[in-house]
Motif scaffolding. Sequence first.
Motif, PDB file in Angstrom:
ATOM      1  N   SER A   2       0.830  -1.195   0.000  1.00  0.00           N
ATOM      2  CA  SER A   2       0.000   0.000   0.000  1.00  0.00           C
ATOM      3  C   SER A   2       0.869   1.251   0.000  1.00  0.00           C
ATOM      4  CB  SER A   2      -0.920  -0.005   1.222  1.00  0.00           C
ATOM      5  OG  SER A   2      -1.598   1.223   1.323  1.00  0.00           O
ATOM      6  N   HIS A   4      -0.273   3.987   1.284  1.00  0.00           N
ATOM      7  CA  HIS A   4      -0.824   4.801   2.365  1.00  0.00           C
ATOM      8  C   HIS A   4      -0.125   4.474   3.678  1.00  0.00           C
ATOM      9  CE1 HIS A   4      -4.107   6.183  -0.232  1.00  0.00           C
ATOM     10  NE2 HIS A   4      -4.233   4.929  -0.616  1.00  0.00           N
ATOM     11  N   LEU A   6       0.530   4.851   7.431  1.00  0.00           N
ATOM     12  CA  LEU A   6      -0.371   5.296   8.490  1.00  0.00           C
ATOM     13  C   LEU A   6       0.252   6.360   9.381  1.00  0.00           C
ATOM     14  CD1 LEU A   6      -2.012   1.917   9.563  1.00  0.00           C
ATOM     15  CD2 LEU A   6      -2.890   3.664   8.009  1.00  0.00           C
ATOM     16  N   PHE A  32      -9.087   2.744   9.888  1.00  0.00           N
ATOM     17  CA  PHE A  32      -8.819   2.775   8.454  1.00  0.00           C
ATOM     18  C   PHE A  32      -9.360   1.502   7.820  1.00  0.00           C
ATOM     19  CE2 PHE A  32      -5.581   5.502  10.306  1.00  0.00           C
ATOM     20  CZ  PHE A  32      -5.534   6.590   9.443  1.00  0.00           C
ATOM     21  N   PHE A  34      -9.273  -0.687   4.196  1.00  0.00           N
ATOM     22  CA  PHE A  34      -8.586  -0.886   2.928  1.00  0.00           C
ATOM     23  C   PHE A  34      -9.262  -1.989   2.122  1.00  0.00           C
ATOM     24  CE2 PHE A  34      -5.534   0.676   6.002  1.00  0.00           C
ATOM     25  CZ  PHE A  34      -4.799   1.630   5.306  1.00  0.00           C
ATOM     26  N   ARG A  41      -6.955   2.548   0.286  1.00  0.00           N
ATOM     27  CA  ARG A  41      -7.736   3.030   1.423  1.00  0.00           C
ATOM     28  C   ARG A  41      -9.061   3.588   0.937  1.00  0.00           C
ATOM     29  NH1 ARG A  41      -5.093   7.479   5.178  1.00  0.00           N
ATOM     30  NH2 ARG A  41      -6.122   8.936   3.765  1.00  0.00           N
ATOM     31  N   CYS A  44     -11.952   6.208   6.351  1.00  0.00           N
ATOM     32  CA  CYS A  44     -11.206   6.588   7.553  1.00  0.00           C
ATOM     33  C   CYS A  44     -12.188   7.206   8.534  1.00  0.00           C
ATOM     34  CB  CYS A  44     -10.094   7.575   7.221  1.00  0.00           C
ATOM     35  SG  CYS A  44      -9.187   8.148   8.696  1.00  0.00           S
TER      36      CYS A  44
END
Length: 313
Positions: A2, A4, A6, A32, A34, A41, A44
């Motif tokens: 990913s 993204h 965190l 979160f 996914f 993602r 959220c």
Amino acid sequence: ASSHALALSSRAVALSPNGVHIAVGTNTGKLFIFEAATLKRIECRDLSNVRKVSYSPASPRGSRSRSVPSAIGVLRYSPDSRILAVGMQNAITILCDTKKGYAVKGYLGSHKAPVTHMDWSINGRHLRSVAADHRLCYFDINKEQLSKSKSNIYPRLFRNTSWKSQTCIFSYTTQGLHLDSEKKDDIATSPSFAETSGSRKSKGVLPAQILCVDVARKKAIIAAGDEEGYVHLVRSPCLEPSAQRKSANAHSVLVGQVRFADSESKILSVGAGDRTIIQWRLENTVEDTQYDGMVERKDRVFGAQQPQTFSLG
């Protein structure tokens, strides 16, 4: 992988039973979501400040509100993947509707300590949870209107309930894993404890506090991890503290999680402090008969090593 990051600590993770979503809970209370296939993602949610938490009238505390920033401690999807139960460190459980963008639709608030373990019933109508104060609570889930879900203070009603998972450390199935301080002397001198191998036996030390469990249904075996880094195997159900168990030193510090693989022929244990994931392979396990608990341990964190075979006994 990913894209993204965190940028904070992940405290809990769960894969939906339909294999579509991965939920990740953080130390800041953010949730979160996914896509499991792409790791993209898609949602959220900030659950750190939950207000107007309605406790069940059956609770001795009645109803009141709570607004405390809180981390997420445990995540568990319902068997049909429609509901995500989020156990918080401020002692409440939040029910999110996965069909409506993981919107918060219900609250469960019978605990007085951080929620640490949860299990759904197979029909998705009931939830049980354990908190850090070792209290086991049961809840009736209104799937049509989650806001009407409530606590159930009659444990006997769940005597014949079938649970999708069995990870709550306190339950009928696992009651024998926990030691009664008044019986420690009797257990230490019992024949079954005398059969326990490893450093614990040589030092005459009883098993430490159990922190995590999982149950292999087909093989009727309980795997448990404790606060001193040991992994244990014991027959299910385990009703007496003196029940024979096979134990092996797995981690340098407490065991954070232990899980059977789908085939129930392997166990994964996670060290909470040493950040090690260890894979154990059960060998010569025969249902309803004796088992020797032979396993193969592979250390996947500290570089390539020769697999070693250990006896949980």
